[in-house]
Design a protein around this motif. Sequence first.
Motif, PDB file in Angstrom:
ATOM      1  N   LYS A   1       0.818  -1.217   0.000  1.00  0.00           N
ATOM      2  CA  LYS A   1       0.000   0.000   0.000  1.00  0.00           C
ATOM      3  C   LYS A   1       0.856   1.273   0.000  1.00  0.00           C
ATOM      4  N   ALA A   2       2.170   1.139  -0.214  1.00  0.00           N
ATOM      5  CA  ALA A   2       3.053   2.300  -0.135  1.00  0.00           C
ATOM      6  C   ALA A   2       2.757   3.315  -1.224  1.00  0.00           C
ATOM      7  N   LYS A   3       2.836   4.593  -0.826  1.00  0.00           N
ATOM      8  CA  LYS A   3       2.700   5.682  -1.801  1.00  0.00           C
ATOM      9  C   LYS A   3       4.083   6.041  -2.319  1.00  0.00           C
ATOM     10  N   GLY A   4       4.188   6.282  -3.596  1.00  0.00           N
ATOM     11  CA  GLY A   4       5.464   6.678  -4.189  1.00  0.00           C
ATOM     12  C   GLY A   4       6.519   5.595  -4.095  1.00  0.00           C
ATOM     13  N   LYS A   5       6.218   4.400  -4.573  1.00  0.00           N
ATOM     14  CA  LYS A   5       7.163   3.293  -4.494  1.00  0.00           C
ATOM     15  C   LYS A   5       8.489   3.645  -5.163  1.00  0.00           C
ATOM     16  N   CYS A   6       9.563   3.029  -4.653  1.00  0.00           N
ATOM     17  CA  CYS A   6      10.891   3.319  -5.191  1.00  0.00           C
ATOM     18  C   CYS A   6      10.977   2.834  -6.636  1.00  0.00           C
ATOM     19  N   GLU A   7      11.369   3.721  -7.526  1.00  0.00           N
ATOM     20  CA  GLU A   7      11.424   3.389  -8.951  1.00  0.00           C
ATOM     21  C   GLU A   7      12.650   2.563  -9.326  1.00  0.00           C
ATOM     22  N   PHE A   8      13.617   2.457  -8.379  1.00  0.00           N
ATOM     23  CA  PHE A   8      14.877   1.792  -8.716  1.00  0.00           C
ATOM     24  C   PHE A   8      14.912   0.319  -8.322  1.00  0.00           C
ATOM     25  N   VAL A   9      13.978  -0.119  -7.484  1.00  0.00           N
ATOM     26  CA  VAL A   9      13.966  -1.515  -7.060  1.00  0.00           C
ATOM     27  C   VAL A   9      13.710  -2.409  -8.273  1.00  0.00           C
ATOM     28  N   PRO A  10      14.465  -3.496  -8.419  1.00  0.00           N
ATOM     29  CA  PRO A  10      14.265  -4.380  -9.574  1.00  0.00           C
ATOM     30  C   PRO A  10      12.814  -4.854  -9.704  1.00  0.00           C
ATOM     31  N   LYS A  11      12.284  -4.716 -10.904  1.00  0.00           N
ATOM     32  CA  LYS A  11      10.898  -5.143 -11.175  1.00  0.00           C
ATOM     33  C   LYS A  11      10.810  -5.502 -12.654  1.00  0.00           C
ATOM     34  N   SER A  12       9.618  -5.817 -13.085  1.00  0.00           N
ATOM     35  CA  SER A  12       9.476  -6.373 -14.431  1.00  0.00           C
ATOM     36  C   SER A  12       9.936  -5.417 -15.528  1.00  0.00           C
ATOM     37  N   ASP A  13       9.781  -4.107 -15.312  1.00  0.00           N
ATOM     38  CA  ASP A  13      10.126  -3.187 -16.407  1.00  0.00           C
ATOM     39  C   ASP A  13      11.598  -2.749 -16.383  1.00  0.00           C
ATOM     40  N   ASN A  14      12.393  -3.214 -15.418  1.00  0.00           N
ATOM     41  CA  ASN A  14      13.826  -2.892 -15.475  1.00  0.00           C
ATOM     42  C   ASN A  14      14.694  -4.153 -15.315  1.00  0.00           C
ATOM     43  N   ILE A  15      14.109  -5.299 -15.669  1.00  0.00           N
ATOM     44  CA  ILE A  15      14.865  -6.544 -15.516  1.00  0.00           C
ATOM     45  C   ILE A  15      16.063  -6.580 -16.462  1.00  0.00           C
ATOM     46  N   SER A  16      15.955  -5.924 -17.621  1.00  0.00           N
ATOM     47  CA  SER A  16      17.074  -5.871 -18.558  1.00  0.00           C
ATOM     48  C   SER A  16      18.245  -5.100 -17.953  1.00  0.00           C
ATOM     49  N   GLN A  17      17.945  -3.955 -17.288  1.00  0.00           N
ATOM     50  CA  GLN A  17      19.002  -3.172 -16.638  1.00  0.00           C
ATOM     51  C   GLN A  17      19.627  -3.951 -15.480  1.00  0.00           C
ATOM     52  N   THR A  18      18.796  -4.740 -14.789  1.00  0.00           N
ATOM     53  CA  THR A  18      19.303  -5.536 -13.671  1.00  0.00           C
ATOM     54  C   THR A  18      20.301  -6.579 -14.162  1.00  0.00           C
ATOM     55  N   HIS A  19      19.983  -7.245 -15.265  1.00  0.00           N
ATOM     56  CA  HIS A  19      20.911  -8.233 -15.833  1.00  0.00           C
ATOM     57  C   HIS A  19      22.167  -7.548 -16.367  1.00  0.00           C
ATOM     58  N   GLN A  20      21.996  -6.356 -16.935  1.00  0.00           N
ATOM     59  CA  GLN A  20      23.150  -5.605 -17.419  1.00  0.00           C
ATOM     60  C   GLN A  20      24.047  -5.214 -16.234  1.00  0.00           C
ATOM     61  N   PHE A  21      23.404  -4.822 -15.134  1.00  0.00           N
ATOM     62  CA  PHE A  21      24.142  -4.478 -13.912  1.00  0.00           C
ATOM     63  C   PHE A  21      24.963  -5.692 -13.456  1.00  0.00           C
ATOM     64  N   ARG A  22      24.308  -6.862 -13.410  1.00  0.00           N
ATOM     65  CA  ARG A  22      24.978  -8.095 -12.982  1.00  0.00           C
ATOM     66  C   ARG A  22      26.213  -8.380 -13.834  1.00  0.00           C
ATOM     67  N   ASP A  23      26.063  -8.318 -15.149  1.00  0.00           N
ATOM     68  CA  ASP A  23      27.171  -8.649 -16.035  1.00  0.00           C
ATOM     69  C   ASP A  23      28.303  -7.629 -15.925  1.00  0.00           C
ATOM     70  N   ASN A  24      27.958  -6.355 -15.746  1.00  0.00           N
ATOM     71  CA  ASN A  24      28.995  -5.333 -15.568  1.00  0.00           C
ATOM     72  C   ASN A  24      29.789  -5.575 -14.298  1.00  0.00           C
ATOM     73  N   VAL A  25      29.103  -5.949 -13.236  1.00  0.00           N
ATOM     74  CA  VAL A  25      29.777  -6.221 -11.964  1.00  0.00           C
ATOM     75  C   VAL A  25      30.766  -7.369 -12.120  1.00  0.00           C
ATOM     76  N   LEU A  26      30.330  -8.466 -12.739  1.00  0.00           N
ATOM     77  CA  LEU A  26      31.191  -9.634 -12.879  1.00  0.00           C
ATOM     78  C   LEU A  26      32.335  -9.399 -13.868  1.00  0.00           C
ATOM     79  N   ALA A  27      32.200  -8.396 -14.717  1.00  0.00           N
ATOM     80  CA  ALA A  27      33.214  -8.161 -15.748  1.00  0.00           C
ATOM     81  C   ALA A  27      34.304  -7.190 -15.319  1.00  0.00           C
ATOM     82  N   THR A  28      34.033  -6.336 -14.298  1.00  0.00           N
ATOM     83  CA  THR A  28      34.892  -5.157 -14.124  1.00  0.00           C
ATOM     84  C   THR A  28      35.614  -5.018 -12.799  1.00  0.00           C
TER      85      THR A  28
END
Length: 883
Positions: A282-309
């Motif tokens: 019921k939270a108002k103004g949910k955090c836009e940065f928490v991994p969810k369905s519309d940013n799963i691509s960025q989350t996987h990109q984040f994962r690969d960047n971490v393991l690469a660098t």
Amino acid sequence: MDEVTEGVQKLDFHHPYTPYNVQTQFMTTAYNVLQQGEGRVGILESPTGTGKSLSLICAALTWLRNHKKESYESSMTEAAKEFKDEPDWIVSRMLKRKHEELLRQWEEREARLKKIRAKEKMEEERRSKRRRIDDPSSGKASTGEQDDDQWLLEDADGQDASLDNEYSSSVGKETRELMEKLGFISSHKNEEEENVEENEVKIYYTSRTHSQLSQFIAELRRPTFPPSLPGSIIDENSSADSEGIKHVPLSSRQRLCINPSVSRLGSLAAINDRCSELQQPKAKGKCEFVPKSDNISQTHQFRDNVLATLPDIEDLFDLGKKLQVCPYYASRTAIPGAEIITLPYPLLLQKTARDALGIKLGGNVVIIDEAHNIMDAVANVYASEIGLRELRRARQMLGVYVKKFGKKLKGENRVMVAQVARVVDGLSEWLDNALKLKSEQGIVDPNALLKSKGIDQINMYKLIQYVQDSKLAYKIEGYVAQVEEQDDNNSAHPTSTTPVLHTLVSFLVSLNNLSSEGRIFYHKVPGKDQQDIKLSYLLLSPTHAFSSIAASARAVILAGGTMSPFADYTAHLFPDMDPGKITTLSCGHVIPSSNLCVWTLASSKPKTGDASRVEFEFSFQKRSDKVMVRELGVAILNLCTVVPDGVVVFFPSYGYLDEVVKIWSEASSNPNPAAAASQPKSSIWERLQAKKSVFQETKGGSSSDEVLAQYSEAILGSSGGRGALLLSVVGGKMSEGINFSDRLGRCVVIVGLPYPNINSPDWKARIEYIESTTLERLSASASASSSTAVLSKAQMAAQAKQAARDFYENSCMRAVNQSIGRAIRHRNDYAAIVLADRRFAGARIREKLPGWIRGGMVDGSEDAGLGQMMGKLGGFFRGRKGS
């Protein structure tokens, strides 16, 4: 020599430089501990300047890559056994198919990571690495837009109590399902569906500070290691000749949160609560940065960047901002593919923190660096404190909150808020009464404490659970801060408030979990306006808190520059472990023996029967002897004559340092009246200042950086010809983490033995606890033994007292060894160390010094005096002019 050790010594550890003998010895020992596994422990000491971190990396990652190869080859052997009744060509085809599948997966992953590395390198060439820029005003919502109802407690049925960890306890069904897919929280998958990488052995590396972790990561970028593929596959595929290290740094939301409206809250507790609240259904103004369905691509990109660098925490923060995905949560997706995971002490040492991060130690390796203070670190993680002023502030905040929302609170919320107020009143009443006690500090009976206002009638476990689940502390403190902001007409700069309710909850957790290993103390605190008084919880022993780590991990390595004396680690971290499973090592230094001179200054003159001879013993009973203090001043004055550049002197305490300086500042300071009559009546303090620029560390630490900068400038600056003298304190800021290399520390003087105050309530409690638990252990061992040579009660009591004495003495010697270690920092460094106290000549004390210090001791120096020391040091420094 056993076969394992012999095999290890033939290994290539892939050190980026030609390792010194002590480094090879260190790497060999560490590798051997990991190879033996099965709950092994290594306690390894390698002096600062010997490349300890790089040696740990080379040993651990060489072992890990070899272990992966061996595990795969072992699985192939087992697979072949299953087809033992089949024709050879079927077995061969099956093995070939498995080889090809492994290679395909490996090549796909490495190609993906290699592409990212190339892209990162191109970007690096175009711009300097971006770093976090804090902007306190960014993202700050106008208080006029805030709805007071955001601070109202939700009804109990609005909370999802079915989830059981720190961040999943407050998310909706959709978010939970997504987080399960991403690996943030455990799901109920079958084992067959788990990612294979989840089961691969990982190395968890922890150190005390953020800067030490950053230094370790910088070292991690130096070596390269062959891939973890079996040799047969590498031979057939020339492209599989290298493999980057997969590393993930973990940290708290406080360092990783990229949501300005959350990160600006400042305190870790408030940030944690607000972050969790924003994920409520019921939270108002949910955090836009928490991994969810519309940013799963960025989350996987984040994962690969971490393991690469090979990123550090700042890189994680920047990457999260760049991809607009939360680094705190998204970093979890990289854990399955990681080989080495770095994290600060609190995240590893506290089980609740490990569970929240999804850290599984079972079968994995734990490396604890800077482990000389691990016992204190465990105690600090579990410590808590609350003061009377904080309790009064909490009561005021509760009043403000109830005045606004009291009529809207229903059922459980109304009851629980009232119970929190009752707890605050009860603790306040007890502290009010304790202010009238004559003693400044003492041990608190928890039963007496809980009787105030009938707190013992409250279900404390349920209350704590409610406060944590409802985010009560955050809501009350957030609302009060908003009200005070508006009252001050200062909406541009939020009022900074101490998170007193979060502090209260931490103390209640300690109070609720109070066991035989913990004690509660009170101590009075002087204040500008009025005296304050505080309650504090102290963990007396790290044994139980550390046991879950030791019991779970495949192997644990404790490493440090000054681990001596070793006995405490085995006695208090691994008391029930088979001694055969514990390996200890004290490495020598990489410097030539001629670069170190250690002198025990036991007296002002040799043992010749001279009546004017003054013996140095800076025990609590004798250290105020003015004649001895003045002779110490004369000794340091002489040292400043022959020692070039920097001299650092460590005293047992700030109070004693002040006392010594006061005596040195008195005129006619020569203890010999005849000599004093024939000399100018200048004080020792004035004569020291004439020899070198003199600086003094003061209690509080706020000016320590400034003092250190001035001291360095006096030595290294344009006017640094005569050098400088720094008077510091064992256990102070200058005694740990400060680098007095080269000209900054040509001589280190240790004045006395800095024993803790054994009459303080906390040390009395520690001593009593060690005696009682040692006696229990000896009695249990005697009862279980069938041997006739059982100790008598008197003998067991004597051993228990000796165990407590050793712990007390070892605490002192660890502090001494840390201070000594400030001087020699690299292979070409050189320095003199002067141990100014006759007790340093005793065998028991000497045995507790690091091996490299004992090796540099001048034979017979304890029987010589100041004159012979001057001759020895004069020759030592003359031989190094221009080096």
